[in-house]
Motif scaffolding. Structure first.
Motif, PDB file in Angstrom:
ATOM      1  N   SER A  98       0.842  -1.192   0.000  1.00 26.02           N
ATOM      2  CA  SER A  98       0.000   0.000   0.000  1.00 26.02           C
ATOM      3  C   SER A  98       0.883   1.249   0.000  1.00 26.02           C
ATOM      4  O   SER A  98       2.043   1.210   0.405  1.00 26.02           O
ATOM      5  CB  SER A  98      -0.910   0.004   1.234  1.00 26.02           C
ATOM      6  OG  SER A  98      -1.883  -1.011   1.153  1.00 26.02           O
ATOM      7  N   GLY A  99       0.312   2.350  -0.448  1.00 33.25           N
ATOM      8  CA  GLY A  99       1.040   3.616  -0.473  1.00 33.25           C
ATOM      9  C   GLY A  99       1.227   4.164  -1.865  1.00 33.25           C
ATOM     10  O   GLY A  99       1.628   5.308  -2.038  1.00 33.25           O
ATOM     11  N   GLY A 100       0.960   3.337  -2.896  1.00 36.89           N
ATOM     12  CA  GLY A 100       1.029   3.816  -4.268  1.00 36.89           C
ATOM     13  C   GLY A 100       2.370   4.416  -4.626  1.00 36.89           C
ATOM     14  O   GLY A 100       3.428   3.798  -4.427  1.00 36.89           O
ATOM     15  N   ALA A 114       2.528  15.599  -1.265  1.00 36.44           N
ATOM     16  CA  ALA A 114       1.182  15.030  -1.335  1.00 36.44           C
ATOM     17  C   ALA A 114       0.304  15.558  -0.214  1.00 36.44           C
ATOM     18  O   ALA A 114      -0.848  15.955  -0.443  1.00 36.44           O
ATOM     19  CB  ALA A 114       1.253  13.501  -1.280  1.00 36.44           C
ATOM     20  N   ASN A 115       0.835  15.581   0.979  1.00 36.89           N
ATOM     21  CA  ASN A 115       0.031  15.966   2.133  1.00 36.89           C
ATOM     22  C   ASN A 115      -0.110  17.466   2.295  1.00 36.89           C
ATOM     23  O   ASN A 115      -1.053  17.931   2.944  1.00 36.89           O
ATOM     24  CB  ASN A 115       0.615  15.350   3.408  1.00 36.89           C
ATOM     25  CG  ASN A 115       0.335  13.875   3.507  1.00 36.89           C
ATOM     26  OD1 ASN A 115      -0.762  13.456   3.861  1.00 36.89           O
ATOM     27  ND2 ASN A 115       1.324  13.054   3.181  1.00 36.89           N
ATOM     28  N   LEU A 116       0.795  18.243   1.701  1.00 38.38           N
ATOM     29  CA  LEU A 116       0.679  19.691   1.785  1.00 38.38           C
ATOM     30  C   LEU A 116       0.034  20.303   0.547  1.00 38.38           C
ATOM     31  O   LEU A 116      -0.439  21.439   0.597  1.00 38.38           O
ATOM     32  CB  LEU A 116       2.059  20.332   1.999  1.00 38.38           C
ATOM     33  CG  LEU A 116       2.715  20.085   3.359  1.00 38.38           C
ATOM     34  CD1 LEU A 116       4.017  20.863   3.449  1.00 38.38           C
ATOM     35  CD2 LEU A 116       1.797  20.473   4.505  1.00 38.38           C
ATOM     36  N   ILE A 117       0.020  19.560  -0.565  1.00 47.81           N
ATOM     37  CA  ILE A 117      -0.490  20.145  -1.807  1.00 47.81           C
ATOM     38  C   ILE A 117      -1.649  19.341  -2.392  1.00 47.81           C
ATOM     39  O   ILE A 117      -2.808  19.677  -2.227  1.00 47.81           O
ATOM     40  CB  ILE A 117       0.637  20.303  -2.858  1.00 47.81           C
ATOM     41  CG1 ILE A 117       1.782  21.164  -2.307  1.00 47.81           C
ATOM     42  CG2 ILE A 117       0.092  20.931  -4.126  1.00 47.81           C
ATOM     43  CD1 ILE A 117       2.966  21.301  -3.236  1.00 47.81           C
ATOM     44  N   PHE A 122      -2.805   2.567  -3.872  1.00 45.68           N
ATOM     45  CA  PHE A 122      -2.586   2.959  -2.485  1.00 45.68           C
ATOM     46  C   PHE A 122      -3.099   1.902  -1.508  1.00 45.68           C
ATOM     47  O   PHE A 122      -2.743   1.907  -0.337  1.00 45.68           O
ATOM     48  CB  PHE A 122      -3.290   4.280  -2.180  1.00 45.68           C
ATOM     49  CG  PHE A 122      -2.661   5.480  -2.841  1.00 45.68           C
ATOM     50  CD1 PHE A 122      -1.300   5.548  -3.048  1.00 45.68           C
ATOM     51  CD2 PHE A 122      -3.446   6.539  -3.255  1.00 45.68           C
ATOM     52  CE1 PHE A 122      -0.726   6.644  -3.654  1.00 45.68           C
ATOM     53  CE2 PHE A 122      -2.876   7.651  -3.862  1.00 45.68           C
ATOM     54  CZ  PHE A 122      -1.518   7.697  -4.067  1.00 45.68           C
ATOM     55  N   MET A 123      -3.964   0.997  -1.993  1.00 45.31           N
ATOM     56  CA  MET A 123      -4.634   0.040  -1.105  1.00 45.31           C
ATOM     57  C   MET A 123      -4.329  -1.406  -1.506  1.00 45.31           C
ATOM     58  O   MET A 123      -5.126  -2.312  -1.268  1.00 45.31           O
ATOM     59  CB  MET A 123      -6.147   0.287  -1.137  1.00 45.31           C
ATOM     60  CG  MET A 123      -6.533   1.701  -0.758  1.00 45.31           C
ATOM     61  SD  MET A 123      -8.309   1.963  -0.729  1.00 45.31           S
ATOM     62  CE  MET A 123      -8.753   0.984   0.711  1.00 45.31           C
ATOM     63  N   THR A 124      -3.153  -1.634  -2.107  1.00 46.70           N
ATOM     64  CA  THR A 124      -2.809  -2.953  -2.606  1.00 46.70           C
ATOM     65  C   THR A 124      -2.883  -4.023  -1.530  1.00 46.70           C
ATOM     66  O   THR A 124      -3.351  -5.148  -1.770  1.00 46.70           O
ATOM     67  CB  THR A 124      -1.385  -2.935  -3.220  1.00 46.70           C
ATOM     68  OG1 THR A 124      -1.334  -1.930  -4.239  1.00 46.70           O
ATOM     69  CG2 THR A 124      -1.042  -4.282  -3.833  1.00 46.70           C
ATOM     70  N   GLU A 125      -2.446  -3.701  -0.310  1.00 42.74           N
ATOM     71  CA  GLU A 125      -2.418  -4.700   0.756  1.00 42.74           C
ATOM     72  C   GLU A 125      -3.811  -5.089   1.231  1.00 42.74           C
ATOM     73  O   GLU A 125      -3.989  -6.110   1.894  1.00 42.74           O
ATOM     74  CB  GLU A 125      -1.588  -4.177   1.936  1.00 42.74           C
ATOM     75  CG  GLU A 125      -0.113  -4.048   1.611  1.00 42.74           C
ATOM     76  CD  GLU A 125       0.664  -3.394   2.745  1.00 42.74           C
ATOM     77  OE1 GLU A 125       0.221  -3.476   3.902  1.00 42.74           O
ATOM     78  OE2 GLU A 125       1.715  -2.801   2.470  1.00 42.74           O
ATOM     79  N   GLU A 126      -4.821  -4.259   0.919  1.00 48.85           N
ATOM     80  CA  GLU A 126      -6.194  -4.568   1.317  1.00 48.85           C
ATOM     81  C   GLU A 126      -6.992  -5.199   0.174  1.00 48.85           C
ATOM     82  O   GLU A 126      -8.175  -5.476   0.314  1.00 48.85           O
ATOM     83  CB  GLU A 126      -6.896  -3.291   1.784  1.00 48.85           C
ATOM     84  CG  GLU A 126      -6.260  -2.681   3.020  1.00 48.85           C
ATOM     85  CD  GLU A 126      -6.818  -1.311   3.350  1.00 48.85           C
ATOM     86  OE1 GLU A 126      -8.009  -1.240   3.699  1.00 48.85           O
ATOM     87  OE2 GLU A 126      -6.075  -0.328   3.250  1.00 48.85           O
ATOM     88  N   MET A 137     -10.584   7.997   1.533  1.00 51.32           N
ATOM     89  CA  MET A 137     -10.234   6.638   1.950  1.00 51.32           C
ATOM     90  C   MET A 137      -8.869   6.218   1.416  1.00 51.32           C
ATOM     91  O   MET A 137      -8.028   5.730   2.162  1.00 51.32           O
ATOM     92  CB  MET A 137     -11.298   5.651   1.462  1.00 51.32           C
ATOM     93  CG  MET A 137     -10.982   4.194   1.779  1.00 51.32           C
ATOM     94  SD  MET A 137     -12.302   3.044   1.327  1.00 51.32           S
ATOM     95  CE  MET A 137     -12.333   3.208  -0.444  1.00 51.32           C
ATOM     96  N   THR A 138      -8.625   6.424   0.112  1.00 48.81           N
ATOM     97  CA  THR A 138      -7.388   5.926  -0.487  1.00 48.81           C
ATOM     98  C   THR A 138      -6.170   6.757  -0.089  1.00 48.81           C
ATOM     99  O   THR A 138      -5.108   6.203   0.191  1.00 48.81           O
ATOM    100  CB  THR A 138      -7.513   5.897  -2.016  1.00 48.81           C
ATOM    101  OG1 THR A 138      -7.918   7.197  -2.485  1.00 48.81           O
ATOM    102  CG2 THR A 138      -8.541   4.880  -2.459  1.00 48.81           C
ATOM    103  N   SER A 139      -6.302   8.079  -0.062  1.00 47.01           N
ATOM    104  CA  SER A 139      -5.140   8.920   0.228  1.00 47.01           C
ATOM    105  C   SER A 139      -4.657   8.756   1.663  1.00 47.01           C
ATOM    106  O   SER A 139      -3.464   8.944   1.955  1.00 47.01           O
ATOM    107  CB  SER A 139      -5.461  10.389  -0.055  1.00 47.01           C
ATOM    108  OG  SER A 139      -6.574  10.823   0.699  1.00 47.01           O
ATOM    109  N   SER A 140      -5.541   8.389   2.574  1.00 47.68           N
ATOM    110  CA  SER A 140      -5.111   8.189   3.962  1.00 47.68           C
ATOM    111  C   SER A 140      -4.126   7.037   4.078  1.00 47.68           C
ATOM    112  O   SER A 140      -3.267   7.021   4.961  1.00 47.68           O
ATOM    113  CB  SER A 140      -6.323   7.932   4.865  1.00 47.68           C
ATOM    114  OG  SER A 140      -6.949   6.708   4.537  1.00 47.68           O
ATOM    115  N   ARG A 141      -4.227   6.050   3.160  1.00 44.42           N
ATOM    116  CA  ARG A 141      -3.299   4.897   3.211  1.00 44.42           C
ATOM    117  C   ARG A 141      -1.888   5.317   2.870  1.00 44.42           C
ATOM    118  O   ARG A 141      -0.929   4.730   3.361  1.00 44.42           O
ATOM    119  CB  ARG A 141      -3.778   3.811   2.245  1.00 44.42           C
ATOM    120  CG  ARG A 141      -4.766   2.817   2.825  1.00 44.42           C
ATOM    121  CD  ARG A 141      -6.014   3.450   3.348  1.00 44.42           C
ATOM    122  NE  ARG A 141      -6.977   2.476   3.856  1.00 44.42           N
ATOM    123  CZ  ARG A 141      -8.133   2.808   4.381  1.00 44.42           C
ATOM    124  NH1 ARG A 141      -8.484   4.082   4.488  1.00 44.42           N
ATOM    125  NH2 ARG A 141      -8.956   1.884   4.815  1.00 44.42           N
TER     126      ARG A 141
END
Length: 482
Positions: free
Chosen positions: A87-89, A110-113, A233-237, A315-319
């Protein structure tokens, strides 16, 4: 940004670790991709494209090219996602290819922009359109921002509550949004086949061929397609990711391209280029001109699309934030998951706060250009990782291996799109570069500096304990070292 000194306090006695569950199948994977792509973009970006190129013909060509570019990128991400099934893309791929600093800068940008910016765009779009049927005068900017903020907070809560319930909601929104676009397409094409084809005569007349303008127009189109890489981003799930990840991509992208091109044909059949450029809400103008008393349907449909797209983006970006914290690039508290719901609650709340900050402006076109340039730069870097890993690790297991010309073509196109707008949008490009580079001192202090003072580590541990108790969260149980 430090991992902490020791194991954090147990949230529940005898079990201080939990594991993310594989809850997503092929249908959920397709729903996630379609859910985030079919957000607010298709109801905003057509204006951004045509106001730069000034012609019907070239605007349609750009929409097709953006779809092809997304499909080429998706093929590259199918190889990345199955070769590096974490996960994490982009964060995971950049970390594997180029190391700690490059991965941290991606996470920082990613988290600031572009993650909070995209959340803000979708929330503002939802708020503007959902208020449209209920007011007869201009909607207050403060009311729009307050509703957007409430929407972000509500959907963050929903995603914190349960991943399984959230994915069920995505399935519903996916079909609702596809249905809404089908209505727009059928209405516009019916109007076209009734003989109203005057907007397509001399389709390439008055075309603006300036490379900078074309590149900025492509960014508006790309924003509507953005999200094709978010399932990574959610590969592990994801259940059986080697099979379901590429299948979800192959199903979604051709469908998206076809629907987007037809939707733009429908818009242009009803509205002239000048009407599209003058409109503050293209979908509302479209509905008002052709649907009459039923025009209220359009803003409702747009609101549904933006609402569903925002939910899946949250949902996805939080991973990505969660995985970055797990690797020590963010505070350790963000790598915890709720022990009952198996969701990365601290990461979700953290991104919610950042998204609320981005609501300081409601100019979505500035936000689109601002976030698309930075995001495209890091997507180019991720795909360049394919070329680097082919050279560095030729024997690496690659369940899917694309032809070498595909990542080379994608990197070259992205390089053009990143460099050309530098003279057309110097302020947006400059701010993006400045914020990204500001991550270097943050990395040196927060990550590279290992022997931090005991007082700092003590404060960090206390804050983490408070977060654990507040969100009933604990460390994830990892199956392998990353």
């Amino acid at each position: 940004m430090a991992k902490g000194t020791k194991v954090m306090e147990n949230v529940r006695e005898g079990d201080d670790k939990v594991r993310m569950k594989k809850q997503l199948g092929l249908l959920e994977g397709v729903a996630i991709i379609l859910g985030i792509i079919f957000g607010s973009g298709i109801f905003i970006s057509p204006k951004g494209v045509i106001q730069e190129v000034q012609s019907v013909g070239l605007s349609l060509v750009i929409w097709v090219l953006c779809g092809l570019l997304s499909m080429i990128g998706a093929l590259c991400y199918a190889e990345l996602g199955t070769s590096i099934p974490r996960s994490g893309g982009d964060y995971a791929y950049i970390h594997e290819s180029f190391g700690d600093l490059a991965a941290f800068l991606y996470l920082w940008a990613a988290n600031l922009i572009f993650v909070p910016t995209t959340n803000a765009i979708m929330a503002l779009t939802f708020a503007k359109y959902v208020l449209q049927p209920f007011v007869v005068c201009a909607v207050s900017d403060s009311a729009v921002r307050l509703l957007a903020a409430a929407t972000i907070c509500f959907l963050t809560y929903v995603n914190c509550y349960d991943v399984k319930e959230t994915t069920k909601m995505q399935n519903v929104f996916m079909f609702a949004k596809v249905g809404a676009l089908v209505i727009v397409i059928l209405t516009g094409l019916s109007w076209l086949f009734m003989g109203h084809a005057e907007n397509f005569e001399k389709a390439f007349e008055s075309t603006n061929t300036d490379p900078g303008k074309i590149a900025v127009a492509v960014y508006s189109g790309i924003f509507s397609y953005s999200g094709w890489n978010y399932l990574n981003f959610m590969t592990e799930e994801l259940k059986d990711p080697y099979v379901n990840l590429p299948r979800a991509i192959y199903i979604s992208l051709p469908l998206v391209t076809l629907i987007y091109v037809l939707a733009n044909v429908a818009y242009l059949a009803v509205l002239t280029p000048d009407e599209m450029i003058a409109s503050e809400a293209i979908a509302v103008s479209f509905g008002g001109k052709i649907l009459g008393v039923w025009s209220w349907i359009i803003p409702v449909m747009v609101a549904i699309s933006a609402f569903g797209g925002l939910s899946v983006h949250i949902m996805t970006s939080s991973r990505m934030c969660f995985v970055g914290a797990r690797n020590g690039h963010f505070p350790a508290m963000l790598s915890h998951i709720n022990v009952k719901r198996y969701t990365p609650t601290p990461a979700l709340v953290f991104l919610c706060i950042l998204s609320l900050i981005m609501l300081c402006t409601s100019d979505v076109f500035v936000l689109i250009t601002y976030c698309s340039i930075v995001e495209s730069t890091f997507i180019m870097l991720s795909v360049a990782g394919i070329l680097y890993l082919r050279y560095k690790c030729p024997d690496m297991e690659r369940p899917i291996k694309v032809s070498l010309w595909i990542p080379i073509t994608f990197v070259l196109i992205c390089a053009f799109l990143v460099l050309v707008p530098c003279y057309e949008r110097p302020v947006e490009v400059g701010m993006g570069v400045l914020i990204t580079l500001s991550g270097i001192p943050a990395y040196l202090i927060g990550v590279a500096w290992k022997n931090k003072p005991a007082k700092f580590q003590e404060i960090n541990a206390k804050i983490t304990h408070v977060v654990q108790k507040l969100f009933l969260s604990a460390r994830e149980e990892q199956e392998a070292d990353y």
